[in-house]
Design an enzyme around this catalytic site. Sequence first.
Site, PDB file in Angstrom:
ATOM      1  N   GLU A 123       0.829  -1.201   0.000  1.00  0.00           N
ATOM      2  CA  GLU A 123       0.000   0.000   0.000  1.00  0.00           C
ATOM      3  C   GLU A 123       0.867   1.257   0.000  1.00  0.00           C
ATOM      4  OE1 GLU A 123      -2.691   2.306  -0.603  1.00  0.00           O
ATOM      5  OE2 GLU A 123      -3.638   0.444   0.038  1.00  0.00           O
ATOM      6  N   ASP A 159       0.880   4.180  -2.817  1.00  0.00           N
ATOM      7  CA  ASP A 159       0.502   5.555  -2.486  1.00  0.00           C
ATOM      8  C   ASP A 159       1.581   6.557  -2.876  1.00  0.00           C
ATOM      9  OD1 ASP A 159      -1.819   4.578  -1.419  1.00  0.00           O
ATOM     10  OD2 ASP A 159      -1.228   4.805   0.683  1.00  0.00           O
ATOM     11  N   SER A 193      -7.539   2.291  -3.500  1.00  0.00           N
ATOM     12  CA  SER A 193      -6.242   2.788  -3.014  1.00  0.00           C
ATOM     13  C   SER A 193      -5.449   3.464  -4.120  1.00  0.00           C
ATOM     14  CB  SER A 193      -5.400   1.628  -2.464  1.00  0.00           C
ATOM     15  OG  SER A 193      -5.731   1.339  -1.137  1.00  0.00           O
TER      16      SER A 193
END
Length: 781
Positions: A254, A258, A431
């Site tokens: 993640e 990001d 995400s």
Amino acid sequence: MTILRPAKHSLVHVRYLALALAPLLLFGCGGGSGDPAASSSTTSANGAPTSSSSTSSLSLSPLSSTAASTTVTPAFYTAPVVLNAPSDIDSASPYASAHQLPVSQPSGSAMAAVSLAQLTPQTIAKYAAAASPSASSSKTVTTYTPAQIRAAYGLPALPSSWSNLSAAQSAQMGAGQTIYLIDAMSDPNIAAELAMFNQKFGLPSCTTTSITPSASLPLAAAGTSSCQFSVVYSTTSGTMTSTAPTYNSRWATEIALDVQWAHATAPLARLVLIEAPDASTSSLLQAINLANAMGPGVVSMSFGAAEGSWTASVDSAFSSANMTYVAATGDNGTGVEWPSISPHVLAVGGTQLTYDGAARSETVWSGTGGGVSKYTSAPAYQNPSVPGMGTLSMRSVGDVSFNADPYTGQYVAIMAPGSSSASWYSVGGTSLATPQWAGITAIANALRAQDSLGALGLAQMQLYGTVSANASLYAANFYDVTSGSDGACSSCSAHTGYDQPSGLGTPNVGSLLSTLGATSAQAPVVAAATVKGVAGSALSFTMAASAADALRWSLSNAPQGMSIDSSGQVAWAQPVAGSYAVTVKATDTVTGLSASAIANVTIVSASAPIVEAATIAGQTKQALAYQVDVSALDPVQYSMSGAPAGMSISSSGMIRWPSPVAGTYGVNVTATDTKTGQSGSATLSVQISAATSGPVITASAINGKAGSEVSGVIGIADPGARYVNVNIKGVPAGMAFSLSGQGILADWPRPVAGTYTLILTAVDSAGLSSQANLVVTISAK
């Protein structure tokens, strides 16, 4: 014909012959109430403040032990394949791949049953040996580069060089702005992964800048000429520590996602990665509180937890001035999650992107979240004036959307612990959508700063209240996703206007920035065109457009062989018969803003006009008029030969002869196609007879008794006339007339005793007339 019922006088007409944003997100005043820092500071070369400044924090209501310990889940999906390394074409020229087709690669058959939710490289590696492609069970993975995503969504084009950019160009890359990326646990390789990502795609490198635990807050303003990257470790109480959290493969994936895609979207923005010590709601709230204390910026939250009655008690975390908060709606299909359910957070849903290097289309990604809150009331901006919204009593999410399907995913570089090289994966999920909306917001703030406008705050006030309220702005600024669903409920499917899976839609970034006043730069204006051509004959036409700078042109949905040059001239050497709706896109080479228009191109087969032969009858003393019947693909020019004196033909093919002369004439009419030069002809036989002596009236006497209906027929004969007008005088009250074949029916339902003389006068189309009397005798009962 109309039936006339006269009293003393009647006129009957007998006819015999008849011949159709502040950018993307926001507005300008900042967020709601809170306790923003009041003082400013400067920074040294390493990013540490050099002058004193106050520390700002928000006071959060205490959470119940259950809510505080709720585990928050990252919202990413990964396609089940290790990708081939992307091409190096963007390394030297960052925008080189922008208009190329994305790379596709099959996934392995052994991965068919593996869940893609939070799928990590470590899990994929377990199946790598058996994951050979299989035509029967593999699935194609399409993966996009940063340049392709920018081109698809209309983000400003990446510069060919990152040196000596003007202030305006730097602002288009997010310079001077800060993006706070809130995550849990740790990715010790994040700086190295980001460096490999940057090198592969020609993005500017980021200087890793330390923010020490003892640093005074808020931070100094971000630099305006280069990217800075900092990693901050948050404690369970929201302070900073030098101790990194433990490694977790899911959160490490993640974090890589990001950081890399926030940077790809806003390459010159400052990135501050805040790593919470664990994935509890309480710890992540403290990390958000730490971001608020660090100063104005955009907070990106690619995670979610089930909402509850507790969410309102922590909503003050999202009310700091000059901050924008964006969060993923989740990857579990229809349903809502915190923090995206907060009315102060921009909730970002997901789509499935198709982009061919010229045009994009999108449908709802089946995994995206979306729904209505059980605990949060509908905010004022979600009102019935928003297209498709309807009347709500509770908060609806999402607000907007972006590409999220891992099978139409985007490249992410991930390094295994202890490795010095990266592997490439196609990652998606909401995400993926969230940090890109954060990056777009940072660009908006940078452009607004160029125009001395304040930082953005609550995005939805402008997106719902300004953009969606205007049909033309909505159409220009958003791609309205109208197909696909994230569940089986009645509100789970996309439709025109707002819907829960995709919100208002995905951004047309250039237009949205221009509309909301973030920059003085305007998107080009391209005029639609309608063009006709002939099969086999070379076709060329130039698209009309207005723009401040030079334009780059592209075509989509164009037939094979059609091209467009740098001046906007479309050429097609060998057109093929058919109708084509070609999308022509013009992109400003300086600002990256773009606009499109449709060129409707019709190519017809090369054939000669067809003129229909005919026999035309007329008579002397009556002007002759006749429309020539022609079948042709293009406008034609008319000419005649063998016509008698006084006869003419107009440009529309109307033959006129004011004073015909008795006789028979053979007139040859030719029609010539004004485009192809081909012609067709036919002979018209014009037969003019001598005018008759005029109309003949036959009127037999009518006899009857008072009170008993009587009727009779008045005969009218005048074969050569186009019409005859009949005037009847002396009509007794109650007698009526109507057409009957080639004559007139006289009818008197309740006759009155007496003798009546009706005077009939007939005048034909040639002006000839005749007169007769009709005697009506009615005896007493």
